[in-house]
Scaffold this active site. Structure first.
Site, short mmCIF file in Angstrom:
data_model
loop_
_atom_site.label_atom_id
_atom_site.label_comp_id
_atom_site.label_asym_id
_atom_site.label_seq_id
_atom_site.Cartn_x
_atom_site.Cartn_y
_atom_site.Cartn_z
N LYS A 80 0.97 -1.36 0.05
CA LYS A 80 0.12 0.09 -0.16
C LYS A 80 0.75 1.26 0.00
CE LYS A 80 -3.85 2.19 2.64
NZ LYS A 80 -4.67 1.96 3.95
N SER A 155 -9.63 1.84 2.95
CA SER A 155 -8.81 2.47 2.34
C SER A 155 -7.83 1.95 1.70
CB SER A 155 -8.07 3.77 3.02
OG SER A 155 -7.03 2.99 4.00
N SER A 179 -9.50 -0.30 7.44
CA SER A 179 -9.22 -0.05 6.17
C SER A 179 -8.53 -1.28 5.61
CB SER A 179 -8.18 1.34 6.06
OG SER A 179 -8.88 2.31 6.13
#
Lengths: 463, 67
Positions: A80, A155, A179
């Site tokens: 990420k 997210s 997330s």
């Protein structure tokens, strides 16, 4: 080997050992697949093709020479893009960070490299892990491989989408209010928010210091355990890091759930925040499955979701304001509208609001701990609605806060989301399992039993 | 945001935003400032209520020695 892109990390490691597949073959296959599919999915912000191929060649030589380092050696992983990888930009999916190049690896990245994993690239996210799907950023939002017109959750959107589309076998996500678990459930993969303090946060851009967790995402529970074996461990450079005994988190995966006690937190989705009927049905079915596997399932009552979410919200907004205040004052136009609105909220909270929230947090933590006197794991909702279209801003705004993930960011307990069904519209339906603090082994044991009994993890996004 | 949209609560939010140093945001993105203030008020009200004033906040202070 055909369909190598769908192999789990455990299968990849076995295929390497048997000489049925090589790291270079796999990385080339994944790069080809990314080139073919990612223009529609936008899971990657940056593909580090050359470095990945270099690392694959090294791994191939080492494995062939009998110097295999372990089960992640030569296994590609996506990171990420809020987690530092030395020499690459950590953009946080934001215009504000386009020029920030990491000078060192985050602790989790360093641990992956030491285990021989191959960094394939940086994955997209909601801006600063808070914004939501936005179209006013330097990179487009990731899309759901089960239906690219739909939201992949967030997210850690790119992490969920990349796993679900077979672009990577493993990924890292971060989780401050759900997330990791949201995209895992929305994309039909597995995501674990570990116990707070188990995995180092060093080198990860913070959203809210006391709520942030870094964790593994994968297509199977066994792969979550393998990845966690590498990620977990004390880091003196992270003040929240906890020294715990070294262990194999997958040691109990095959033991089943016979005799375990599972608390079903029905009020979260039945009365506190009534869920979509398909979500409720998937949760009832999950309880039946676990009972069928021999677990004793009993109803458990925790404080209401509104108690948890109110406290979590104040803490997250206050801590994130402390991080972003300077940029919000000087460069507000460089944020997406969604991030700007959320991050400025902290300016309207007082110091007293924050301290009161932290006081109430203690009470909520104690309540969840008390529940674990009577049960070994909790079953509860993750999202209250199937995912909506990504371009339907009203639906995103309405459904995104309808969730039961943030209680466990507040309390720090480990929590995992995985697929528990498929909606009428062909989108994954999530369920959430929660464990005692630092007892990921039992949590993963329950999740593995559910996975074996249902085989939802064998379903593939029709992309 | 037109003058007709400018409610007392929005005027108050914009004033508080300026006090917090968000002058640029208040000038360029008044709708976002108003939405942020509203979200903060919702979070405050959801968090308010029962709680014991003498409860120790989490995480507790811990002393340490580096040397």
């Amino acid at each position: 080997m055909s369909d190598a892109h769908w192999l789990t990390a455990a299968e990849i490691s076995a295929a390497y050992a048997a000489r049925h597949l090589s790291p270079v073959e796999l990385v080339r296959a994944l790069l080809d697949r990314i080139a073919a599919l990612d223009p529609r999915l936008h899971a990657f912000i940056m593909v580090d093709a050359e470095a990945a191929l270099d690392a694959a060649r090294l791994a191939e030589g080492d494995i062939a020479a009998g110097r295999a380092r372990g089960p992640l050696h030569g296994v590609p992983v996506g990171i990420k893009d809020i987690i530092d990888v030395a020499g690459l930009a950590t953009t946080c999916h934001s215009k504000l960070r386009l020029d920030h190049v990491a000078t060192a690896d985050a602790e989790v990245t360093a641990r992956l490299r030491a285990a021989g994993a191959i960094i394939l690239g940086k994955l997209s996210l909601h801006e600063f892990a808070i914004g939501g799907p936005a179209f006013d950023l330097p990179f487009p939002p990731a899309r759901n491989p089960w239906n690219p017109s739909h939201h992949p959750g967030g997210s850690s959107s790119g992490s969920g989408a990349a796993l679900s589309a077979g672009l990577v076998p493993l990924a890292l996500g971060t989780d401050t209010g759900g997330s990791i678990r949201n995209p895992a459930g929305a994309c039909g993969v597995v995501g674990l928010k570990p116990t707070y303090g188990l995995v180092s946060r060093r080198g990860v851009f913070p959203l809210a210091f006391t709520l942030d967790h870094i964790g593994p995402m994968a297509r199977s529970v066994a792969d979550i355990a393998l990845l966690l074996d590498t990620l977990a461990g004390h880091d003196p450079a992270d003040p929240g890091s906890v020294a715990t005994a070294s262990r194999r988190f997958g040691a109990d995966l095959g033991r089943g759930v016979r005799g375990l006690r599972v608390g079903f937190v029905r009020h979260f989705h039945e009365t506190d925040m009534p869920a979509d009927p398909e979500i409720a049905a998937a949760l009832d079915e999950a309880a039946r499955v676990l009972e069928g596997e021999g677990a004793h399932v009993q109803t458990v009552t925790l404080p209401s979701l509104s108690d948890f979410s109110g406290v979590q919200r104040v803490i997250m907004l206050a801590e994130s304001w402390a991080i972003h205040a300077r940029w919000l004052r000087e460069r507000p136009r460089d944020y997406s509208a969604a991030s700007r609105r959320k991050l400025m909220s902290g300016a309207f909270l007082s110091a007293g609001d924050y301290v009161c929230a932290q006081q109430r947090r203690s009470t909520l933590m104690a309540a969840v701990d008390d529940a674990f006197r009577d049960v070994d794991a909790l079953l509860c909702a993750s999202a209250m609605d199937p995912v909506c279209r990504i371009d339907d801003a009203e639906a995103v705004a309405r459904t995104y806060p309808r969730q039961a993930r943030n209680p466990f960011n507040l309390t720090g307990h480990p929590a995992l989301a995985l697929m528990g069904g498929l909606s009428r519209t062909g989108l994954p339906l999530p369920v959430q399992l929660v464990g005692r603090a630092y007892d990921e082994a039992t949590l993963l044991r329950v999740a593995a039993a559910f996975e074996r009994a249902t085989a939802w993890h064998q379903r593939r996004a029709p992309i | 945001m037109t003058p007709a949209d400018t409610t007392p609560s929005t005027i108050d939010a914009l004033a508080r935003a300026r006090q917090a140093g968000l002058d640029t945001a208040a000038a360029e993105f008044p709708e976002d400032v108003a939405a942020a203030a509203q979200a903060a008020a919702q979070a405050q009200s959801a968090c308010a209520g029962v709680g014991t004033p003498t409860d120790e906040p989490w995480p507790p202070m811990r002393a340490r020695t580096s040397s």
